[in-house]
Write an enzyme that holds these catalytic residues in place. Structure first.
Site, PDB file in Angstrom:
ATOM      1  N   GLU A   8       0.797  -1.222   0.000  1.00 29.28           N
ATOM      2  CA  GLU A   8       0.000   0.000   0.000  1.00 29.28           C
ATOM      3  C   GLU A   8       0.831   1.274   0.000  1.00 29.28           C
ATOM      4  O   GLU A   8       0.456   2.268  -0.603  1.00 29.28           O
ATOM      5  CB  GLU A   8      -0.953   0.007   1.204  1.00 29.28           C
ATOM      6  CG  GLU A   8      -2.084  -0.999   1.063  1.00 29.28           C
ATOM      7  CD  GLU A   8      -3.061  -0.926   2.222  1.00 29.28           C
ATOM      8  OE1 GLU A   8      -3.417   0.193   2.620  1.00 29.28           O
ATOM      9  OE2 GLU A   8      -3.448  -1.994   2.744  1.00 29.28           O
ATOM     10  N   ASP A  81      -2.403  -4.481   3.505  1.00 28.99           N
ATOM     11  CA  ASP A  81      -2.427  -4.666   4.958  1.00 28.99           C
ATOM     12  C   ASP A  81      -3.250  -5.884   5.384  1.00 28.99           C
ATOM     13  O   ASP A  81      -4.248  -6.224   4.739  1.00 28.99           O
ATOM     14  CB  ASP A  81      -2.987  -3.415   5.639  1.00 28.99           C
ATOM     15  CG  ASP A  81      -1.986  -2.264   5.632  1.00 28.99           C
ATOM     16  OD1 ASP A  81      -0.823  -2.501   5.286  1.00 28.99           O
ATOM     17  OD2 ASP A  81      -2.377  -1.132   5.980  1.00 28.99           O
ATOM     18  N   ASP A  83      -5.742  -6.779   7.118  1.00 33.73           N
ATOM     19  CA  ASP A  83      -7.035  -6.560   7.762  1.00 33.73           C
ATOM     20  C   ASP A  83      -8.105  -6.509   6.669  1.00 33.73           C
ATOM     21  O   ASP A  83      -7.809  -6.707   5.487  1.00 33.73           O
ATOM     22  CB  ASP A  83      -7.034  -5.272   8.604  1.00 33.73           C
ATOM     23  CG  ASP A  83      -6.591  -4.042   7.802  1.00 33.73           C
ATOM     24  OD1 ASP A  83      -6.654  -4.084   6.551  1.00 33.73           O
ATOM     25  OD2 ASP A  83      -6.180  -3.051   8.418  1.00 33.73           O
ATOM     26  N   GLU A  85      -9.770  -4.030   5.405  1.00 37.08           N
ATOM     27  CA  GLU A  85      -9.526  -2.946   4.451  1.00 37.08           C
ATOM     28  C   GLU A  85      -8.474  -3.384   3.430  1.00 37.08           C
ATOM     29  O   GLU A  85      -8.618  -3.161   2.227  1.00 37.08           O
ATOM     30  CB  GLU A  85      -9.066  -1.700   5.202  1.00 37.08           C
ATOM     31  CG  GLU A  85      -9.407  -0.390   4.515  1.00 37.08           C
ATOM     32  CD  GLU A  85     -10.889  -0.057   4.558  1.00 37.08           C
ATOM     33  OE1 GLU A  85     -11.355   0.636   3.643  1.00 37.08           O
ATOM     34  OE2 GLU A  85     -11.581  -0.503   5.507  1.00 37.08           O
ATOM     35  N   TYR A 298       2.253  -5.304  13.035  1.00 37.72           N
ATOM     36  CA  TYR A 298       1.114  -4.548  12.501  1.00 37.72           C
ATOM     37  C   TYR A 298       0.334  -3.887  13.627  1.00 37.72           C
ATOM     38  O   TYR A 298       0.029  -4.512  14.647  1.00 37.72           O
ATOM     39  CB  TYR A 298       0.213  -5.471  11.682  1.00 37.72           C
ATOM     40  CG  TYR A 298      -0.817  -4.729  10.883  1.00 37.72           C
ATOM     41  CD1 TYR A 298      -0.440  -3.732   9.994  1.00 37.72           C
ATOM     42  CD2 TYR A 298      -2.168  -5.024  11.017  1.00 37.72           C
ATOM     43  CE1 TYR A 298      -1.386  -3.036   9.258  1.00 37.72           C
ATOM     44  CE2 TYR A 298      -3.120  -4.352  10.273  1.00 37.72           C
ATOM     45  CZ  TYR A 298      -2.729  -3.353   9.397  1.00 37.72           C
ATOM     46  OH  TYR A 298      -3.671  -2.671   8.675  1.00 37.72           O
ATOM     47  N   ARG A 300      -2.736  -2.427  13.679  1.00 36.19           N
ATOM     48  CA  ARG A 300      -4.201  -2.475  13.782  1.00 36.19           C
ATOM     49  C   ARG A 300      -4.590  -3.897  14.187  1.00 36.19           C
ATOM     50  O   ARG A 300      -4.692  -4.787  13.350  1.00 36.19           O
ATOM     51  CB  ARG A 300      -4.852  -2.074  12.452  1.00 36.19           C
ATOM     52  CG  ARG A 300      -4.639  -0.611  12.113  1.00 36.19           C
ATOM     53  CD  ARG A 300      -5.448  -0.169  10.901  1.00 36.19           C
ATOM     54  NE  ARG A 300      -5.183   1.222  10.607  1.00 36.19           N
ATOM     55  CZ  ARG A 300      -4.254   1.656   9.750  1.00 36.19           C
ATOM     56  NH1 ARG A 300      -3.512   0.762   9.105  1.00 36.19           N
ATOM     57  NH2 ARG A 300      -4.074   2.935   9.528  1.00 36.19           N
ATOM     58  N   HIS A 345      -3.817 -12.540  14.061  1.00 38.86           N
ATOM     59  CA  HIS A 345      -3.001 -11.361  14.319  1.00 38.86           C
ATOM     60  C   HIS A 345      -2.264 -11.526  15.641  1.00 38.86           C
ATOM     61  O   HIS A 345      -2.619 -12.345  16.480  1.00 38.86           O
ATOM     62  CB  HIS A 345      -3.873 -10.106  14.394  1.00 38.86           C
ATOM     63  CG  HIS A 345      -4.386  -9.676  13.058  1.00 38.86           C
ATOM     64  ND1 HIS A 345      -5.059  -8.489  12.876  1.00 38.86           N
ATOM     65  CD2 HIS A 345      -4.331 -10.265  11.836  1.00 38.86           C
ATOM     66  CE1 HIS A 345      -5.382  -8.369  11.597  1.00 38.86           C
ATOM     67  NE2 HIS A 345      -4.962  -9.433  10.959  1.00 38.86           N
TER      68      HIS A 345
END
Length: 701
Positions: A8, A81, A83, A85, A298, A300, A345
Site C-alpha cells: 500500500e 495490509d 485486515d 480494508e 502490525y 491495527r 493477528h
C-alpha cells in the site's frame, strides 16, 4: 520474468524491495485505487446493494504503472495490509488488473522484516471474499447513513454537517456526560484524618471510617467539629493488623485501543498522532548501515497473542538485561477479551526484542522514539514475573471510633523494573508505606485533620477514556477510533478543553435530533450489534446483503418520516460580553476549522470576526497594565500571555491559577496532573511559594 509484489505505501515498498532483491518488483498502490463516487450515491439499493466503484481521482497514473508491471510479471503477490480494508484493496487490485486466479496470490505481512516477508511469500492464499464482503458492507452502510442523513441535517440545521454510525454515537456519549455534569448536585461531606505515632515514635496517618459497626458519614462542619472534640478524649489501640502478600501482574502487550489510550495518558499523544507514528514504525525506518527495517508488528489489531519465537527472544533479552530471577517459569499467555479478535493477528510488539530503544534512538524522531520505547517497554514487561507487594491493613480503635490505614511495600519489583501502566487523572491514589505495628499495641494521637469535600460529577472524557468506553460498549473497531475522533472535532460537534471533550451547541442539537428521529443510529446496543454482524460476515456466517437489507428497511422509513415532520432547527447562539467595535452589536461565539472564535451577529452586513481570547481576570505580572489571556500557538497549543502584546511580551506555557500568590501577590501557575499531584507554583523566582492544589483551593479554572 520477475514476480510483482504490491503493497500500500511507498515506505513499505522501499523496505521490502531491499529484502527481496532483483527477482522481485515491489510497487505501492497508495492505499485504495477505487471507491464509491463522491458526487453520487453509488449504491444500487434495488439490485442487491450493488456498489458502483470508480477509479479514485489522481490514481490513473498509479493504475497504469501497476498494469504495465503486471504484464511483465510471472506471478503477482497482493501484500496489502492484513485486515479487512487491506483484503478489499487486494480484491480491487485483482479486478482492475484482471488477474486470473493462478497469477493472483494474497500474502500478509504482520511485520516488515526480512524473515517475515520471505516466509509470507512462501505461503500465499486466495483472497478471502468473506472479509471483502465485511468491508463492503461497512462501506455501504456508512454511505447509506451519510448520504441519507447528511442532506437532512443540511436542510434542517446547517450546511456542511454529517452523521455516521460510530461518530454520532461518540458525540452522544460526550453530550450525555455533559448533561450528567450539568444536572449533578454537589453534596457536602467531611472526612477526618488522624496522625498517629507508634511505640517507636514513627508517624503514620489513618482515616476515621466507622463508629461501632456503622459506617460513619459526616455531613457538615458542625458534625465534624463535634466528632473531632470527642475523638480527643480516648486512648487508641491497634485492634487488627492484616498482612498479606499481593501479586501485581503486568498488563498484556498492546492492542490498537490500549496503545492509543496509553499513548494519550503517558505521552500526551492524540489517537491520530499515535496511529501515524505507529504506521511509520511498522512500515520501516532507515537504521544507518543496517538498512531499512520495520520496528513493530502490525498496529491495527485487537489480539494480545504473541508468537512463540518472540517470547523466546524476549526471555533471552530479559535474562541478559534484568537477570534470570525476573523470568516466569513459562512464558505468560494472555487472553483476548473481544470475541471478535482475529487471533491470526498478534499484539503490537517490537519485531526484534533485542533492538532496545537506545540502539535505535539516533535514527528516530523524538516522538517516534517515545512511542517505540513505550511499545518495547510494555511488551518486555508483559513477559516478566509479577511484582510482589507486602500489604498491611491496620485498624485503630478509640472508644467506639475506628480508624483504618492501608499500606504496601514493594517486596519484589518484577516487571515494574521495566514498565508501569499509566493512570487516568480520576484513578484512585496508590497506597503508601506504614511503619511496623502489632495488635494490642497502643498508639498516640498527634493531630486530627477534619476536611471538607464535595461529591464530584463524572469527569468529561479524555481521548483515552472515550476510546476505552467505545471499546467497552463494542462501538466501532480499534482502527476506527482515531478517524472518528478526528471527524467529530472537524465537524465542530465537540471541542477539547484542558484535554477533555466538551460538546458544542451544534453537537447537542444534532444528537438530540438523531435520538428523537433515528433512535437506532445513536443506540449503543444497536451499534454494537451491527459491529458483531460485520464480524459474522467476515467469518462467513452471515450474508452481507441480508444485513444491509434488514437495516435499510427501518432506516429508510425513518428518513422519509423525518423529512416530513422535522421543523428547521436553530443552533442556540452563545453571546459573549464583547461589543463589536464596528457596529456595536454584542458579539457571539462561533466555531470554525481552528476552533471557537468571536463573530458579529450582523453578518453579512458586518463581517467583523476575531480570535477568542479567554480573559483570566489576572493582571499581567510584567507590565501591570494588561490582563492575562488564553492564546493558541500556530500548532494549536495553549499558552498564556498579556493582552497588551506586542507592547508587553509576557508569556507562560503553564496554566495560571485563579488566585494570586498569597506571599508576594504575583501570578501562580498549576503544574502536574496525569500521574502526578497538582502543585501551585509562584512565577516570581524570588518568591519560591508552592503548595499542593487541594479541593478547598477550588478549581484552577
Amino acid at each position: 520474468m520477475k514476480s510483482l509484489v504490491i503493497v500500500e505505501s511507498p515506505a513499505k515498498a522501499k523496505t521490502i524491495e531491499k529484502y527481496l532483491g532483483k527477482k522481485y518488483m515491489v510497487k505501492a498502490s497508495m492505499g485504495h485505487i477505487v471507491d464509491l463516487p463522491k458526487s453520487q450515491f453509488g449504491v444500487d439499493i434495488n439490485n442487491g446493494f450493488k456498489p458502483k466503484y470508480i477509479n479514485i481521482r489522481g490514481k490513473g497514473k498509479i493504475i497504469q504503472e501497476l498494469k504495465e508491471s503486471a504484464k511483465k510479471a510471472d506471478s503477482i503477490f497482493l501484500a496489502t495490509d492484513p485486515d479487512r480494508e487491506g483484503e478489499a484493496i487486494s480484491w480491487h487490485l485483482a479486478n482492475i488488473l484482471d488477474l486470473k486466479e493462478e497469477r493472483c496470490k494474497r500474502v500478509e505481512f504482520h511485520e516488515i522484516t526480512k524473515k517475515a516477508v520471505e516466509n509470507s511469500l512462501k505461503h500465499p492464499r486466495p483472497i478471502d471474499l468473506d472479509k471483502v464482503n465485511a468491508q463492503q458492507a461497512r462501506r455501504i452502510l456508512d454511505r447509506i447513513v451519510g448520504y441519507e442523513l447528511s442532506p437532512l441535517l443540511w436542510r434542517k440545521i446547517r450546511r456542511g454537517l454529517s452523521a455516521g454510525r460510530v461518530q454520532s454515537v461518540a458525540v452522544r456519549l460526550i453530550c450525555e456526560r455533559e448533561q450528567e455534569i450539568r444536572e449533578f448536585i454537589k453534596e457536602e461531606f467531611w472526612s477526618i484524618t488522624g496522625d498517629f505515632n507508634n511505640v517507636k515514635g514513627e508517624g503514620f496517618s489513618a482515616k476515621l471510617t466507622s463508629k461501632g459497626k456503622k459506617k460513619l458519614v459526616i455531613a457538615n462542619e458542625e458534625q465534624a467539629k463535634k466528632i473531632t472534640e470527642d475523638l480527643k478524649n480516648y486512648q487508641y489501640l491497634i485492634t487488627e493488623v492484616k498482612r498479606k502478600e499481593k501479586l501485581r501482574f503486568p498488563a498484556p502487550p498492546f492492542t490498537t485501543s490500549s496503545l492509543q489510550q496509553e499513548a494519550a495518558r503517558k505521552l500526551g499523544f492524540g489517537a491520530k498522532k499515535t496511529m501515524m507514528l505507529a504506521q511509520q514504525l511498522y512500515e520501516g525506518i532507515e537504521l544507518g548501515e543496517a538498512g531499512s527495517d520495520g520496528l513493530i508488528t502490525y498496529m491495527r489489531t485487537d489480539s494480545v497473542r504473541v508468537a512463540e519465537e518472540a517470547q523466546v527472544e524476549a526471555r533471552e533479552v530479559i535474562q541478559e538485561r534484568y537477570g534470570p530471577d525476573r523470568l516466569p517459569e513459562k512464558p505468560p499467555v494472555y487472553k483476548t477479551k473481544a470475541a471478535s479478535a482475529q487471533e491470526a493477528h498478534e499484539a503490537i510488539r517490537p519485531t526484534r526484542i533485542g533492538r532496545v530503544p537506545e540502539s535505535v534512538k539516533p535514527f528516530l524522531s523524538k516522538d517516534q522514539f517515545r512511542l517505540y520505547q513505550l511499545i518495547w517497554s510494555r511488551f518486555t514487561a508483559s513477559q516478566m514475573l509479577p511484582a510482589i507487594m507486602d500489604t498491611v491493613g491496620v485498624a485503630i480503635k478509640g472508644g467506639e471510633y475506628i480508624f483504618r490505614a492501608n499500606g504496601s511495600v514493594l517486596k519484589f519489583p518484577g516487571f515494574l523494573e521495566v514498565y508501569q501502566e499509566g493512570r487516568d487523572d480520576d484513578a484512585p491514589e496508590e497506597e503508601g508505606i506504614l511503619p511496623e505495628m502489632n495488635e494490642a499495641e497502643q498508639v498516640q494521637l498527634q493531630a486530627l485533620a477534619p476536611k471538607q469535600h464535595f461529591t464530584q460529577p463524572p469527569p468529561r472524557y479524555t481521548e483515552a477514556t472515550l476510546i476505552k468506553t467505545l471499546e467497552e460498549k463494542g462501538i466501532g473497531r480499534p482502527s476506527t477510533f482515531a478517524p472518528t475522533i478526528d471527524t467529530i472535532m472537524k465537524r465542530n460537534y465537540v471541542q477539547l478543553e484542558e484535554k477533555r471533550f466538551k460538546p458544542t451547541e451544534l453537537g447537542q442539537v444534532v444528537v438530540d435530533l438523531l435520538k428523537q428521529k433515528f433512535g437506532q443510529i445513536v443506540d449503543y446496543e444497536f451499534t454494537a450489534e451491527m459491529e458483531e454482524k460485520l464480524d459474522q460476515i467476515a467469518e462467513g456466517n452471515l450474508e452481507w446483503v441480508n444485513v444491509l437489507s434488514d437495516f435499510y428497511g427501518t432506516f429508510s422509513q425513518e428518513v422519509a418520516q423525518a423529512k416530513e415532520t422535522v421543523e428547521r432547527l436553530e443552533v442556540p447562539v452563545e453571546e459573549s460580553d464583547e461589543k463589536c467595535e464596528k457596529c456595536g452589536r454584542t458579539m457571539v461565539y462561533k466555531y470554525g476549522r481552528f476552533g471557537k472564535f468571536l463573530a458579529c451577529p450582523g453578518y453579512p452586513e458586518c463581517k467583523n470576526a476575531k480570535p477568542l481570547r479567554k480573559v483570566l481576570g489576572l493582571k499581567c505580572p510584567k507590565c501591570g497594565q494588561g490582563e492575562v489571556v488564553e492564546r493558541k500557538s500556530k500548532k494549536g497549543r495553549l499558552f498564556y500571555g498579556c493582552n497588551q502584546y506586542p507592547q508587553c511580551d509576557f508569556v507562560t506555557w503553564e496554566r495560571p491559577y485563579k488566585e494570586p500568590c498569597p506571599k508576594c501577590g504575583s501570578i501562580c501557575t498549576v503544574k502536574g496532573g496525569r500521574n502526578q499531584p497538582k502543585q501551585i507554583l509562584c512565577l516570581n523566582q524570588n518568591c519560591g511559594y508552592q503548595a499542593e492544589l487541594t479541593e478547598q483551593g477550588g478549581s484552577e479554572e
